[in-house]
Scaffold this motif. Structure first.
Motif, PDB file in Angstrom:
ATOM      1  N   PRO A 366     -13.582  -2.665  -6.941  1.00  0.00           N
ATOM      2  CA  PRO A 366     -12.591  -1.834  -6.256  1.00  0.00           C
ATOM      3  C   PRO A 366     -11.147  -2.173  -6.612  1.00  0.00           C
ATOM      4  O   PRO A 366     -10.227  -1.661  -5.981  1.00  0.00           O
ATOM      5  CB  PRO A 366     -12.866  -2.155  -4.789  1.00  0.00           C
ATOM      6  N   ILE A 367     -10.959  -3.067  -7.599  1.00  0.00           N
ATOM      7  CA  ILE A 367      -9.587  -3.403  -8.005  1.00  0.00           C
ATOM      8  C   ILE A 367      -8.838  -2.140  -8.415  1.00  0.00           C
ATOM      9  O   ILE A 367      -7.704  -1.900  -8.002  1.00  0.00           O
ATOM     10  CB  ILE A 367      -9.597  -4.415  -9.169  1.00  0.00           C
ATOM     11  N   SER A 368      -9.511  -1.322  -9.223  1.00  0.00           N
ATOM     12  CA  SER A 368      -8.885  -0.092  -9.690  1.00  0.00           C
ATOM     13  C   SER A 368      -8.578   0.850  -8.527  1.00  0.00           C
ATOM     14  O   SER A 368      -7.551   1.533  -8.523  1.00  0.00           O
ATOM     15  CB  SER A 368      -9.806   0.609 -10.685  1.00  0.00           C
ATOM     16  N   THR A 369      -9.453   0.880  -7.539  1.00  0.00           N
ATOM     17  CA  THR A 369      -9.284   1.787  -6.401  1.00  0.00           C
ATOM     18  C   THR A 369      -8.023   1.459  -5.625  1.00  0.00           C
ATOM     19  O   THR A 369      -7.216   2.342  -5.299  1.00  0.00           O
ATOM     20  CB  THR A 369     -10.499   1.705  -5.463  1.00  0.00           C
ATOM     21  N   VAL A 370      -7.845   0.189  -5.329  1.00  0.00           N
ATOM     22  CA  VAL A 370      -6.650  -0.247  -4.588  1.00  0.00           C
ATOM     23  C   VAL A 370      -5.406  -0.053  -5.440  1.00  0.00           C
ATOM     24  O   VAL A 370      -4.351   0.383  -4.954  1.00  0.00           O
ATOM     25  CB  VAL A 370      -6.794  -1.725  -4.159  1.00  0.00           C
ATOM     26  N   MET A 371      -5.524  -0.340  -6.734  1.00  0.00           N
ATOM     27  CA  MET A 371      -4.386  -0.228  -7.645  1.00  0.00           C
ATOM     28  C   MET A 371      -3.885   1.208  -7.722  1.00  0.00           C
ATOM     29  O   MET A 371      -2.679   1.466  -7.703  1.00  0.00           O
ATOM     30  CB  MET A 371      -4.800  -0.710  -9.036  1.00  0.00           C
ATOM     31  N   ILE A 372      -4.802   2.158  -7.775  1.00  0.00           N
ATOM     32  CA  ILE A 372      -4.425   3.556  -7.953  1.00  0.00           C
ATOM     33  C   ILE A 372      -3.998   4.209  -6.646  1.00  0.00           C
ATOM     34  O   ILE A 372      -3.024   4.954  -6.591  1.00  0.00           O
ATOM     35  CB  ILE A 372      -5.592   4.349  -8.573  1.00  0.00           C
ATOM     36  N   THR A 373      -4.725   3.945  -5.572  1.00  0.00           N
ATOM     37  CA  THR A 373      -4.410   4.584  -4.286  1.00  0.00           C
ATOM     38  C   THR A 373      -3.354   3.812  -3.505  1.00  0.00           C
ATOM     39  O   THR A 373      -2.773   4.350  -2.568  1.00  0.00           O
ATOM     40  CB  THR A 373      -5.671   4.708  -3.414  1.00  0.00           C
ATOM     41  N   GLN A 374      -3.140   2.533  -3.896  1.00  0.00           N
ATOM     42  CA  GLN A 374      -2.238   1.649  -3.146  1.00  0.00           C
ATOM     43  C   GLN A 374      -2.631   1.649  -1.665  1.00  0.00           C
ATOM     44  O   GLN A 374      -1.785   1.743  -0.763  1.00  0.00           O
ATOM     45  CB  GLN A 374      -0.777   2.082  -3.337  1.00  0.00           C
ATOM     46  N   ASP A 375      -3.951   1.538  -1.479  1.00  0.00           N
ATOM     47  CA  ASP A 375      -4.531   1.635  -0.140  1.00  0.00           C
ATOM     48  C   ASP A 375      -5.707   0.662  -0.056  1.00  0.00           C
ATOM     49  O   ASP A 375      -6.691   0.808  -0.792  1.00  0.00           O
ATOM     50  CB  ASP A 375      -5.005   3.074   0.098  1.00  0.00           C
ATOM     51  N   MET A 376      -5.608  -0.325   0.835  1.00  0.00           N
ATOM     52  CA  MET A 376      -6.666  -1.327   0.954  1.00  0.00           C
ATOM     53  C   MET A 376      -7.973  -0.736   1.477  1.00  0.00           C
ATOM     54  O   MET A 376      -9.037  -1.335   1.315  1.00  0.00           O
ATOM     55  CB  MET A 376      -6.210  -2.467   1.876  1.00  0.00           C
ATOM     56  N   ARG A 377      -7.883   0.436   2.081  1.00  0.00           N
ATOM     57  CA  ARG A 377      -9.115   1.099   2.533  1.00  0.00           C
ATOM     58  C   ARG A 377     -10.008   1.481   1.355  1.00  0.00           C
ATOM     59  O   ARG A 377     -11.188   1.783   1.524  1.00  0.00           O
ATOM     60  CB  ARG A 377      -8.768   2.340   3.347  1.00  0.00           C
ATOM     61  N   GLY A 378      -9.422   1.459   0.154  1.00  0.00           N
ATOM     62  CA  GLY A 378     -10.197   1.764  -1.036  1.00  0.00           C
ATOM     63  C   GLY A 378     -11.371   0.813  -1.221  1.00  0.00           C
ATOM     64  O   GLY A 378     -12.408   1.201  -1.772  1.00  0.00           O
ATOM     65  N   ILE A 379     -11.223  -0.435  -0.763  1.00  0.00           N
ATOM     66  CA  ILE A 379     -12.320  -1.402  -0.874  1.00  0.00           C
ATOM     67  C   ILE A 379     -13.509  -0.945  -0.041  1.00  0.00           C
ATOM     68  O   ILE A 379     -14.663  -0.970  -0.492  1.00  0.00           O
ATOM     69  CB  ILE A 379     -11.846  -2.801  -0.426  1.00  0.00           C
ATOM     70  N   LEU A 380     -13.229  -0.515   1.186  1.00  0.00           N
ATOM     71  CA  LEU A 380     -14.292  -0.035   2.073  1.00  0.00           C
ATOM     72  C   LEU A 380     -15.011   1.156   1.455  1.00  0.00           C
ATOM     73  O   LEU A 380     -16.250   1.198   1.420  1.00  0.00           O
ATOM     74  CB  LEU A 380     -13.704   0.352   3.431  1.00  0.00           C
ATOM     75  N   TRP A 381     -14.243   2.122   0.955  1.00  0.00           N
ATOM     76  CA  TRP A 381     -14.856   3.325   0.413  1.00  0.00           C
ATOM     77  C   TRP A 381     -15.602   3.049  -0.887  1.00  0.00           C
ATOM     78  O   TRP A 381     -16.596   3.720  -1.186  1.00  0.00           O
ATOM     79  CB  TRP A 381     -13.807   4.418   0.227  1.00  0.00           C
TER      80      TRP A 381
END
Length: 414
Positions: A366-381
């Motif tokens: 999920p590194i990419s998810t948080v990096m792109i969305t700038q949202d820590m909820r990206g880890i959960l999703w």
């Protein structure tokens, strides 16, 4: 199912590959691949700016993005025209046709002039917003050059030096192309830029809907399972994605919220929809890694490295998924379920919509998810979606695993 698979392998896939090989289609597809370095250059600068927002002492490198991604429509105009000539087997015209296409694009963006006669071009028209216009300018120029080349003017002349013949065969199609462009834009007052965007706007609008995003993800995944390169569809999706992220960037710059979900950043870079690669094959790779089949276990352990970095060519052709009726179906399902979920959670505000250009798609989730969305909820999703994908792969994988074990003599057939 057997009849369906026979149709796919013996009729559909060959037909699609034949279409892909057509010079005009192959040229646009090839152009989209060749401009990726310019897009990635801009992506690097936008990624750098994330750090600069926290450390303002870092130097401003914005001009690098302005003169790479910011000129992407100019670059595409050149590449499309050049690639068409190359694919048509007309090497004499490749460079000149590309250069004339740049001039045609500048005509089409309708520059203005100040009192001193200096040309003024709206920078936004040369960037991602104008990609569709760049493609049109390239094709427009290539059509004229291609038609002219069929006249074979002075090709067999023995009285005129070859270099003079070359000049003439450069000058005439250039005059015709720019002359038509002048008539359309200056004499008839046609704003080709706005006209192309108007024609393209329904597709762009539809792409930003729930159904549109699903189709943009499903079609290339479906073609991929047929062994047809997804780059073909890039000629359709790339302009949509780049225009979408450009609009998001501009919205944030103006203090507004980003609204376009169908972007490369959402589909690829965030790695939620393409977790492990197109069709979310990371789940399949994990199952293979712990398989009871020694063959699948070995392949899974070999392929897991690339899969973590969202590269799935090894598993697509090595498992294989391509033309494997048992594994094709779950990949199609993932290509529908993934974008459907991601669109929903972004639209209702449970995850930020990407608003920065970054197309480096080989960063693990999920590194990419948080990096792109700038949202820590990206880890959960990312965790939720991985479980969903895993559950979709599981029953189909177990059927395939049993089949492999029987073939390898590791299990007796009932």
């Amino acid at each position: 199912m057997k009849k369906f698979m026979d149709w796919l392998s013996n009729s559909f896939a060959p037909s699609m590959n034949k279409i892909c090989s057509k010079p005009w289609i192959a040229a646009v597809s090839s152009s989209m691949q060749k401009v990726i370095p310019f897009i990635l250059t801009g992506s690097v600068i936008y990624f750098y700016n994330v750090f600069r927002s926290y450390i303002p002492q870092l130097p401003d490198l914005g001009m690098i993005a302005d003169y790479s991604f910011g000129l992407i429509s100019l670059i595409i105009a050149f590449m499309v025209a050049q690639q068409v000539m190359e694919k048509l087997g007309k090497p004499f015209y490749t460079t000149n046709c590309g250069l004339v296409a740049i001039a045609v694009l500048i005509m089409f963006v309708m520059p203005t002039y100040d009192e001193a006669g200096n040309m003024i071009i709206t920078g936004g028209r040369l960037g991602a917003t104008g990609i569709a216009v760049g493609i049109f300018a390239g094709l427009f120029t290539a059509i004229i050059f291609n038609l002219y080349s069929k006249l074979h003017v002075l090709e067999n002349s023995t009285k005129i030096p070859d270099f003079v013949t070359g000049w003439i065969n450069y000058i005439i199609p250039t005059l015709i192309t720019l002359g038509i462009g002048m008539i359309l834009t200056k004499d008839l007052g046609m704003d080709i830029f706005e006209m192309v965007l108007w024609v393209f706007s329904p597709l762009q609008s539809f792409a930003q809907t729930w159904y549109g995003l699903i189709l943009l993800c499903f079609i290339p995944a479906f073609l991929y399972t047929m062994g047809v390169s997804s780059w073909l569809f890039g000629a359709v999706s790339t302009p949509i994605y780049l225009a979408g992220i450009q609009a998001n960037i501009e919205a944030v710059a103006n203090g507004l919220a980003p609204t376009n979900i169908a972007t490369t950043e959402t589909v690829f870079t965030a790695a939620l929809i393409t977790m492990g690669g197109m069709g979310a094959t990371l789940g399949l790779n994990v199952l293979m890694t712990f398989s009871k089949s020694s063959r699948l276990k070995t392949l899974g352990r070999i392929f897991i490295g690339p899969s973590i970095f969202n590269i799935n060519e090894p598993i697509m052709f090595g498992a294989p998924v391509v033309f494997n009726p048992i594994l094709m179906l779950p990949m199609w399902i993932n290509a529908i379920v993934g974008p459907a979920i991601v669109y929903f959670i972004m639209r209702v505000g449970w995850l930020n919509i990407p608003a920065t250009l970054n197309q480096v798609g080989q960063v693990p989730v999920p590194i990419s998810t948080v990096m792109i969305t700038q949202d820590m909820r990206g880890i959960l999703w990312a965790v939720v979606l991985f479980i969903v994908y895993l559950m979709i792969w599981f029953p189909f994988f177990k059927v395939y695993e049993k089949q492999c074990m029987i073939e390898d003599g590791e299990l007796q057939e009932n």
